[in-house]
Design a protein around this motif. Sequence first.
Motif, PDB file in Angstrom:
ATOM      1  N   ASP A  51      -4.869   6.219  -5.173  1.00  0.00           N
ATOM      2  CA  ASP A  51      -4.377   4.921  -4.719  1.00  0.00           C
ATOM      3  C   ASP A  51      -4.963   3.792  -5.558  1.00  0.00           C
ATOM      4  OD1 ASP A  51      -2.769   3.341  -2.952  1.00  0.00           O
ATOM      5  OD2 ASP A  51      -4.623   2.729  -1.952  1.00  0.00           O
ATOM      6  N   GLN A  79      -3.148   3.817  -8.873  1.00  0.00           N
ATOM      7  CA  GLN A  79      -1.792   3.282  -8.700  1.00  0.00           C
ATOM      8  C   GLN A  79      -1.830   1.764  -8.523  1.00  0.00           C
ATOM      9  OE1 GLN A  79      -0.037   5.583  -9.872  1.00  0.00           O
ATOM     10  NE2 GLN A  79       1.232   6.366  -8.204  1.00  0.00           N
ATOM     11  N   ASN A 138      -2.262   0.032 -11.808  1.00  0.00           N
ATOM     12  CA  ASN A 138      -1.086   0.139 -12.672  1.00  0.00           C
ATOM     13  C   ASN A 138       0.174  -0.457 -12.052  1.00  0.00           C
ATOM     14  OD1 ASN A 138      -2.523   1.455 -14.708  1.00  0.00           O
ATOM     15  ND2 ASN A 138      -2.270   3.430 -13.695  1.00  0.00           N
ATOM     16  N   GLY A 139       0.054  -1.040 -10.872  1.00  0.00           N
ATOM     17  CA  GLY A 139       1.201  -1.667 -10.219  1.00  0.00           C
ATOM     18  C   GLY A 139       2.276  -0.687  -9.797  1.00  0.00           C
ATOM     19  N   LYS A 140       1.886   0.526  -9.449  1.00  0.00           N
ATOM     20  CA  LYS A 140       2.850   1.556  -9.070  1.00  0.00           C
ATOM     21  C   LYS A 140       2.819   1.810  -7.569  1.00  0.00           C
ATOM     22  CE  LYS A 140       2.789   3.890 -13.492  1.00  0.00           C
ATOM     23  NZ  LYS A 140       2.530   5.140 -14.193  1.00  0.00           N
ATOM     24  N   TRP A 141       3.590   2.821  -7.155  1.00  0.00           N
ATOM     25  CA  TRP A 141       3.693   3.230  -5.757  1.00  0.00           C
ATOM     26  C   TRP A 141       2.306   3.507  -5.196  1.00  0.00           C
ATOM     27  CZ3 TRP A 141       2.222   7.957  -3.697  1.00  0.00           C
ATOM     28  CH2 TRP A 141       2.603   8.176  -2.389  1.00  0.00           C
ATOM     29  N   ARG A 142       2.056   3.087  -3.957  1.00  0.00           N
ATOM     30  CA  ARG A 142       0.737   3.206  -3.340  1.00  0.00           C
ATOM     31  C   ARG A 142       0.756   4.166  -2.165  1.00  0.00           C
ATOM     32  NH1 ARG A 142      -2.258  -1.512  -3.580  1.00  0.00           N
ATOM     33  NH2 ARG A 142      -3.893  -0.210  -2.716  1.00  0.00           N
TER      34      ARG A 142
END
Length: 98
Positions: free
Chosen positions: A31, A34, A37-41
């Motif tokens: 988490d 993520q 990297n600004g991705k899905w959490r």
Amino acid sequence: MDLLYLAQKPENLAMALSAINFAAFAAFGIDKMQAENGKWRTSEDILLSLAFFGGIAGAYAGRAIFRHKTRKQPFSNHLHMIAGCQLCAAVFAVIYLW
């Protein structure tokens, strides 16, 4: 063999707790990665559920090592409450079940 018998064996309990703590630790690390990297959490509900079902040590370790979710006060309060409830349950089990 039934499930209750398997759950009573100390080596099975130790293996299950190791697995859930590893999963909690890994979830905090993933988490955090993520988030950076600004991705899905991973949802906070999943992180707290892993802690609730026996992964409290892994959750605290992941939180400290990855410095993740340390300033979110509602999340911290929930995590501390889970730890307190598990501590009370462990004390109860030691006093009344052994």
